[in-house]
Scaffold this motif. Structure first.
Motif, PDB file in Angstrom:
ATOM      1  N   SER A 252      26.619 -17.604  16.316  1.00 46.17           N
ATOM      2  CA  SER A 252      27.154 -18.731  15.567  1.00 46.17           C
ATOM      3  C   SER A 252      28.654 -18.869  15.773  1.00 46.17           C
ATOM      4  CB  SER A 252      26.857 -18.546  14.071  1.00 46.17           C
ATOM      5  OG  SER A 252      27.165 -19.709  13.361  1.00 46.17           O
ATOM      6  N   THR A 253      29.116 -20.119  15.780  1.00 43.70           N
ATOM      7  CA  THR A 253      30.535 -20.432  15.866  1.00 43.70           C
ATOM      8  C   THR A 253      30.863 -21.418  14.761  1.00 43.70           C
ATOM      9  OG1 THR A 253      30.460 -20.145  18.261  1.00 43.70           O
ATOM     10  CG2 THR A 253      32.366 -21.309  17.355  1.00 43.70           C
ATOM     11  N   VAL A 254      31.812 -21.054  13.909  1.00 43.33           N
ATOM     12  CA  VAL A 254      32.215 -21.930  12.809  1.00 43.33           C
ATOM     13  C   VAL A 254      32.700 -23.256  13.386  1.00 43.33           C
ATOM     14  CG1 VAL A 254      33.849 -22.227  10.906  1.00 43.33           C
ATOM     15  CG2 VAL A 254      32.764 -20.014  11.282  1.00 43.33           C
ATOM     16  N   GLY A 255      32.216 -24.351  12.818  1.00 41.44           N
ATOM     17  CA  GLY A 255      32.595 -25.682  13.258  1.00 41.44           C
ATOM     18  C   GLY A 255      31.805 -26.202  14.444  1.00 41.44           C
ATOM     19  N   VAL A 256      30.953 -25.364  15.025  1.00 42.15           N
ATOM     20  CA  VAL A 256      30.170 -25.758  16.195  1.00 42.15           C
ATOM     21  C   VAL A 256      28.676 -25.735  15.891  1.00 42.15           C
ATOM     22  CG1 VAL A 256      29.605 -25.208  18.595  1.00 42.15           C
ATOM     23  CG2 VAL A 256      31.956 -24.967  17.771  1.00 42.15           C
ATOM     24  N   GLY A 257      28.198 -24.650  15.298  1.00 44.02           N
ATOM     25  CA  GLY A 257      26.780 -24.538  14.978  1.00 44.02           C
ATOM     26  C   GLY A 257      26.246 -23.152  15.222  1.00 44.02           C
ATOM     27  N   THR A 258      24.923 -23.044  15.151  1.00 48.35           N
ATOM     28  CA  THR A 258      24.255 -21.758  15.239  1.00 48.35           C
ATOM     29  C   THR A 258      23.092 -21.830  16.216  1.00 48.35           C
ATOM     30  OG1 THR A 258      24.870 -21.274  12.967  1.00 48.35           O
ATOM     31  CG2 THR A 258      23.065 -19.986  13.869  1.00 48.35           C
ATOM     32  N   LEU A 259      22.911 -20.753  16.957  1.00 50.16           N
ATOM     33  CA  LEU A 259      21.824 -20.613  17.911  1.00 50.16           C
ATOM     34  C   LEU A 259      21.030 -19.378  17.503  1.00 50.16           C
ATOM     35  CD1 LEU A 259      20.591 -21.447  20.706  1.00 50.16           C
ATOM     36  CD2 LEU A 259      22.188 -19.808  21.708  1.00 50.16           C
ATOM     37  N   SER A 260      19.714 -19.512  17.451  1.00 50.78           N
ATOM     38  CA  SER A 260      18.878 -18.398  17.025  1.00 50.78           C
ATOM     39  C   SER A 260      17.768 -18.158  18.041  1.00 50.78           C
ATOM     40  CB  SER A 260      18.284 -18.675  15.645  1.00 50.78           C
ATOM     41  OG  SER A 260      17.527 -17.591  15.221  1.00 50.78           O
ATOM     42  N   PRO A 261      18.021 -17.279  19.021  1.00 55.00           N
ATOM     43  CA  PRO A 261      16.966 -16.942  19.978  1.00 55.00           C
ATOM     44  C   PRO A 261      15.994 -15.919  19.372  1.00 55.00           C
ATOM     45  CG  PRO A 261      19.024 -15.867  20.585  1.00 55.00           C
ATOM     46  CD  PRO A 261      19.290 -16.688  19.358  1.00 55.00           C
ATOM     47  N   SER A 262      14.703 -16.114  19.601  1.00 58.04           N
ATOM     48  CA  SER A 262      13.681 -15.244  19.032  1.00 58.04           C
ATOM     49  C   SER A 262      12.582 -14.983  20.053  1.00 58.04           C
ATOM     50  CB  SER A 262      13.029 -15.908  17.811  1.00 58.04           C
ATOM     51  OG  SER A 262      14.001 -16.301  16.886  1.00 58.04           O
ATOM     52  N   TYR A 263      12.053 -13.763  20.007  1.00 59.35           N
ATOM     53  CA  TYR A 263      10.902 -13.409  20.816  1.00 59.35           C
ATOM     54  C   TYR A 263       9.732 -13.118  19.885  1.00 59.35           C
ATOM     55  CZ  TYR A 263      13.355 -12.974  25.243  1.00 59.35           C
ATOM     56  OH  TYR A 263      14.058 -13.232  26.395  1.00 59.35           O
ATOM     57  N   PHE A 264       8.574 -13.657  20.218  1.00 60.14           N
ATOM     58  CA  PHE A 264       7.337 -13.419  19.475  1.00 60.14           C
ATOM     59  C   PHE A 264       6.405 -12.651  20.397  1.00 60.14           C
ATOM     60  CE2 PHE A 264       9.253 -17.159  17.745  1.00 60.14           C
ATOM     61  CZ  PHE A 264       9.013 -17.101  16.380  1.00 60.14           C
ATOM     62  N   GLN A 265       5.735 -11.653  19.852  1.00 56.91           N
ATOM     63  CA  GLN A 265       4.803 -10.881  20.649  1.00 56.91           C
ATOM     64  C   GLN A 265       3.421 -11.046  20.112  1.00 56.91           C
ATOM     65  OE1 GLN A 265       6.326  -7.175  21.790  1.00 56.91           O
ATOM     66  NE2 GLN A 265       4.346  -6.276  22.175  1.00 56.91           N
TER      67      GLN A 265
ATOM     68  N   GLY B  50      18.310 -15.848  -0.960  1.00 61.07           N
ATOM     69  CA  GLY B  50      18.734 -15.011   0.152  1.00 61.07           C
ATOM     70  C   GLY B  50      17.595 -14.201   0.752  1.00 61.07           C
ATOM     71  N   LEU B  51      16.384 -14.686   0.623  1.00 61.60           N
ATOM     72  CA  LEU B  51      15.233 -13.944   1.149  1.00 61.60           C
ATOM     73  C   LEU B  51      14.656 -14.534   2.429  1.00 61.60           C
ATOM     74  CD1 LEU B  51      13.311 -13.056  -2.114  1.00 61.60           C
ATOM     75  CD2 LEU B  51      14.567 -11.524  -0.611  1.00 61.60           C
ATOM     76  N   GLY B  52      14.925 -15.780   2.724  1.00 61.66           N
ATOM     77  CA  GLY B  52      14.291 -16.463   3.860  1.00 61.66           C
ATOM     78  C   GLY B  52      14.462 -15.757   5.189  1.00 61.66           C
ATOM     79  N   LEU B  53      15.693 -15.500   5.595  1.00 55.18           N
ATOM     80  CA  LEU B  53      15.924 -14.855   6.886  1.00 55.18           C
ATOM     81  C   LEU B  53      15.485 -13.399   6.871  1.00 55.18           C
ATOM     82  CD1 LEU B  53      19.324 -16.381   8.013  1.00 55.18           C
ATOM     83  CD2 LEU B  53      17.076 -16.765   9.019  1.00 55.18           C
ATOM     84  N   ALA B  54      15.621 -12.731   5.730  1.00 57.41           N
ATOM     85  CA  ALA B  54      15.176 -11.337   5.628  1.00 57.41           C
ATOM     86  C   ALA B  54      13.664 -11.252   5.833  1.00 57.41           C
ATOM     87  CB  ALA B  54      15.562 -10.754   4.280  1.00 57.41           C
ATOM     88  N   VAL B  55      12.923 -12.163   5.256  1.00 55.95           N
ATOM     89  CA  VAL B  55      11.465 -12.180   5.418  1.00 55.95           C
ATOM     90  C   VAL B  55      11.099 -12.488   6.872  1.00 55.95           C
ATOM     91  CG1 VAL B  55       9.350 -13.420   4.791  1.00 55.95           C
ATOM     92  CG2 VAL B  55      10.962 -12.730   3.015  1.00 55.95           C
ATOM     93  N   CYS B  56      11.728 -13.491   7.460  1.00 57.24           N
ATOM     94  CA  CYS B  56      11.458 -13.830   8.870  1.00 57.24           C
ATOM     95  C   CYS B  56      11.743 -12.644   9.782  1.00 57.24           C
ATOM     96  CB  CYS B  56      12.315 -15.010   9.304  1.00 57.24           C
ATOM     97  SG  CYS B  56      11.846 -16.563   8.550  1.00 57.24           S
ATOM     98  N   TYR B  57      12.881 -12.009   9.573  1.00 61.57           N
ATOM     99  CA  TYR B  57      13.260 -10.850  10.386  1.00 61.57           C
ATOM    100  C   TYR B  57      12.236  -9.723  10.246  1.00 61.57           C
ATOM    101  CZ  TYR B  57      16.088  -7.111  12.355  1.00 61.57           C
ATOM    102  OH  TYR B  57      16.533  -6.076  13.122  1.00 61.57           O
ATOM    103  N   GLY B  58      11.831  -9.448   9.026  1.00 57.86           N
ATOM    104  CA  GLY B  58      10.847  -8.397   8.778  1.00 57.86           C
ATOM    105  C   GLY B  58       9.521  -8.665   9.454  1.00 57.86           C
ATOM    106  N   ILE B  59       9.026  -9.877   9.345  1.00 56.05           N
ATOM    107  CA  ILE B  59       7.746 -10.227   9.957  1.00 56.05           C
ATOM    108  C   ILE B  59       7.822 -10.105  11.477  1.00 56.05           C
ATOM    109  CG2 ILE B  59       6.147 -12.140  10.411  1.00 56.05           C
ATOM    110  CD1 ILE B  59       6.744 -13.071   7.493  1.00 56.05           C
ATOM    111  N   LEU B  60       8.867 -10.672  12.066  1.00 59.35           N
ATOM    112  CA  LEU B  60       8.995 -10.620  13.530  1.00 59.35           C
ATOM    113  C   LEU B  60       9.117  -9.189  14.045  1.00 59.35           C
ATOM    114  CD1 LEU B  60      11.284 -13.657  14.327  1.00 59.35           C
ATOM    115  CD2 LEU B  60       9.017 -13.227  15.220  1.00 59.35           C
ATOM    116  N   THR B  61       9.971  -8.384  13.424  1.00 56.05           N
ATOM    117  CA  THR B  61      10.177  -7.035  13.934  1.00 56.05           C
ATOM    118  C   THR B  61       8.960  -6.144  13.699  1.00 56.05           C
ATOM    119  OG1 THR B  61      11.362  -6.378  11.917  1.00 56.05           O
ATOM    120  CG2 THR B  61      12.689  -7.138  13.778  1.00 56.05           C
ATOM    121  N   GLU B  62       8.235  -6.361  12.618  1.00 52.70           N
ATOM    122  CA  GLU B  62       7.011  -5.579  12.364  1.00 52.70           C
ATOM    123  C   GLU B  62       5.930  -5.867  13.401  1.00 52.70           C
ATOM    124  OE1 GLU B  62       6.096  -3.129  10.099  1.00 52.70           O
ATOM    125  OE2 GLU B  62       8.262  -3.058   9.763  1.00 52.70           O
ATOM    126  N   HIS B  63       6.009  -7.010  14.041  1.00 47.57           N
ATOM    127  CA  HIS B  63       5.022  -7.390  15.049  1.00 47.57           C
ATOM    128  C   HIS B  63       5.578  -7.285  16.469  1.00 47.57           C
ATOM    129  CE1 HIS B  63       1.916  -8.637  12.235  1.00 47.57           C
ATOM    130  NE2 HIS B  63       2.889  -9.115  11.494  1.00 47.57           N
TER     131      HIS B  63
END
Length: 74
Positions: free
Chosen positions: A61-74, A40-53
């Motif tokens: 996400s919609t059950v039975g349909v899938g997940t969309l993950s929009p991200s901004y990198f600076q 359970g660390l993968g997304l927490a680590v990604c979130y931490g790195i992105l927000t720190e920068h």
């Protein structure tokens, strides 16, 4: 590209994430897997790195349909 930011959007057509779990997915050690199958660390680590920068990571996400993950990198 948006000024000095890069927008990346990742999506899948998997099972989706139940609504009650979406607010928890960036918490360290949150997992829905059995003991020994994930930390359970993968997304927490990604979130931490992105927000720190100055970036951001979101999930839609919609059950039975899938997940969309929009991200901004600076």
């Amino acid at each position: 590209m948006n000024g000095d930011r890069v927008f990346v959007e990742v999506s899948d057509t998997g099972a989706g994430i139940p609504p009650q779990n979406v607010p928890k997915i960036f918490e360290p050690f949150f997992t829905t897997k059995k003991v020994g199958e994930g930390t359970g660390l993968g997304l927490a680590v990604c979130y931490g790195i992105l927000t720190e920068h100055g970036g951001s990571l979101d999930v839609q996400s919609t059950v039975g349909v899938g997940t969309l993950s929009p991200s901004y990198f600076q």
